[in-house]
Scaffold this motif. Sequence first.
Motif, PDB file in Angstrom:
ATOM      1  N   TRP A  31      -5.293  24.249 -25.765  1.00 47.88           N
ATOM      2  CA  TRP A  31      -4.084  24.072 -26.584  1.00 47.88           C
ATOM      3  C   TRP A  31      -4.392  24.372 -28.055  1.00 47.88           C
ATOM      4  N   VAL A  34      -4.710  28.101 -28.618  1.00 49.35           N
ATOM      5  CA  VAL A  34      -3.398  28.760 -28.660  1.00 49.35           C
ATOM      6  C   VAL A  34      -2.711  28.498 -30.004  1.00 49.35           C
ATOM      7  N   THR A  37      -4.491  30.224 -32.931  1.00 50.80           N
ATOM      8  CA  THR A  37      -4.214  31.666 -32.915  1.00 50.80           C
ATOM      9  C   THR A  37      -2.817  31.947 -33.457  1.00 50.80           C
ATOM     10  N   LEU A 278      -3.871  36.513 -27.968  1.00 50.47           N
ATOM     11  CA  LEU A 278      -4.152  35.392 -27.064  1.00 50.47           C
ATOM     12  C   LEU A 278      -4.781  35.880 -25.760  1.00 50.47           C
ATOM     13  N   GLU A 432       5.092  26.771 -24.862  1.00 48.65           N
ATOM     14  CA  GLU A 432       3.633  26.668 -24.962  1.00 48.65           C
ATOM     15  C   GLU A 432       3.013  26.257 -23.631  1.00 48.65           C
ATOM     16  N   LEU A 435       2.790  29.303 -21.603  1.00 45.46           N
ATOM     17  CA  LEU A 435       1.757  30.177 -22.147  1.00 45.46           C
ATOM     18  C   LEU A 435       0.391  29.728 -21.627  1.00 45.46           C
ATOM     19  N   ILE A 436       0.170  28.423 -21.650  1.00 49.22           N
ATOM     20  CA  ILE A 436      -1.117  27.881 -21.251  1.00 49.22           C
ATOM     21  C   ILE A 436      -1.329  28.014 -19.745  1.00 49.22           C
ATOM     22  N   LEU A 439      -2.459  31.542 -19.243  1.00 48.44           N
ATOM     23  CA  LEU A 439      -3.856  31.775 -19.614  1.00 48.44           C
ATOM     24  C   LEU A 439      -4.799  31.189 -18.559  1.00 48.44           C
ATOM     25  N   TRP A 471     -11.549  30.169 -25.308  1.00 51.38           N
ATOM     26  CA  TRP A 471     -11.148  28.804 -25.617  1.00 51.38           C
ATOM     27  C   TRP A 471     -11.987  27.759 -24.887  1.00 51.38           C
TER      28      TRP A 471
END
Length: 564
Positions: A31, A34, A37, A278, A432, A435-436, A439, A471
Amino acid sequence: MSTNAGAPQKRPTLKAVRGTRDLLPDQTPLWNFVEATARGVFARYGFGEIRTPILEDTSLFARAVGEETDIVGKEMFTWEDGLREDLRSLESDWRRVHADLLDVESTFTLTARPIAWTVATIEGNLTFVEFRVLVPKTPDFELKKRNSELKDQGTLHRVVVPNWRMDLLDLTAYEDAGIRVEALSGRHVAKSESVSLRPENTAGVVRAYIEHKLGETGQLQKLYYIGPQFRRERPQKGRYRQFWQIGAEVIGPQSSGSESALRDAEVLQMLAALLDELGIRGWRLDLNSVGSSEDRARYNEALRAALAPVKDQLCPDNQRRAETNPLRVLDSKDENDQAIIEGLPKIADYLAEDSREHFQQVLAALDACGVKYNLNPRLVRGLDYYTRTTFEFTVTTGLGTQNALLGGGRYDGLSEMLGGPRAPGIGFAIGEDRLILTLQAQAEEDARVARESGALVSGASLASETWVPAWAAKKLDAYIAPLGIAQNPAALALAHELRSAGLTVEVGDGAFKLRKSFDVADSLARNIILLGEDEVATQTATVKSFASGEQKKIARAELIAVLR
RNA sequence: GCGGCUAUAGUUCAGUGGCAGAACGCCGCUCUGUGGCAGCGGAUGUCGUGGGUUCGAACCCCACUAGCCGCCCCA
């Protein structure tokens, strides 16, 4: 002393409320990666951070997002703030009026408490409160006698109503039950306001823009935010009741260039850069223009007209939309309705000249920047405030059907909808959480590929270098193992010294056996520092590297340099 | 909000009516200043919650709660 001390007390386990979750230390590095970034990219594009309250006036969202949208209509966490004060005021008035009943004896005070407020609110106002007088149990004869008098008078159980609300009560029902109903004069409704947890952040940012008169600076405002949002939806992967959004808004008076197509393209270009940085792979940008609010009104009319004759052939959901929000029929996934939808009028044909030109300018600028996009005439955003450019980024990995990673668009009329000055703007919100998830799914995919291609079979240490993402949490510089508890103070002092020098250090405990110290150290750190009696006595430390297996006794003065 | 699937140890899961299990992880010992390997031993637990059926329920039935999948909607 409890008599059943042996029996374990049964308590319900407390859990995070539905749709919310904890992010533990094994998650937070990702987190933070992200967010860091995003902050870096936003800073390069000239954005400053804004933090608005999580709580806003309900009417802000009703006006900005739209009263009829699902988000406002049924998904907001909303409550009345101030009602508790009303109850207190009613209760204290009741006490004042019946002071003679309550203070029976100087040594005994009877208390009145509200026991129910079944019809708590109508139009946000208090309607009635039911009080019961609680009489303490007592062997006192005089008091007992007094109690029965109170009971006879009906004061033990009565309903108290603000006098302008008497009409709301079914009086006979209470009278039949032998309960006295009385009206209290006075105004017992303090001003209460409806507040909501924010379901999105654009409305709050624009509210702040208006409230702080940011338009008066004449400057274009570029604002970004990172924070939790709340929607009372059914939870699913990638959809939580508390979810996080990273978003940004470009807004300002027309003279600041806020309406320029250049800004649309800049925002989209920034998003492409962010996703690339990312490491999001295979994203897709869908783009459309829904025109000005006038264009949209005309298009809506045309859609309604086109849908009316074929309505009976649509699925029930689309029949409903044809009435309430014809635009939404366009992005229906219902297979049987696709043929009809294909034949509906296109928004592009209803754009006024200036909207059409604006959209062409956006596309030209994107082409110049080399940002790939996909024109999607059926992309319609659900929120009322969107005008002209609308967009959405989707991915194929990790999200299932919740594949929209971020969405946004232009909102040229929003400020005025909220009573502010004309302030065209454009913005977006990134999910978010999604997004995570993306990833993480990509990292798992990479690990699987590495395994299958044999990179992991030949040697784990080699492979771990190749696919661990940026990360992933880094190991500590050193783990200090005191040998015997007598060395604990020296170990802590050494840890402090190393930490002050900027090294990441964990310190063990002299009570641990050496084997355990090595196990723990290996899982946490790159080096272990052994601190025994002789090391402490000679101002040295024994350092062993887990990577090389090399072990040296080093003077304390050189330790920091060696670990770096 | 609607429909479907699921819930057992810290984790991943097995267990279809008769003693609560495996692997990994954790703890201890072999091994009190040198770990990673190996061997031996140990602790795991309201079997999601509450009710019901049964001599007996992790297992069958009902309700609830939560998660996941789809719809709706959206980020």
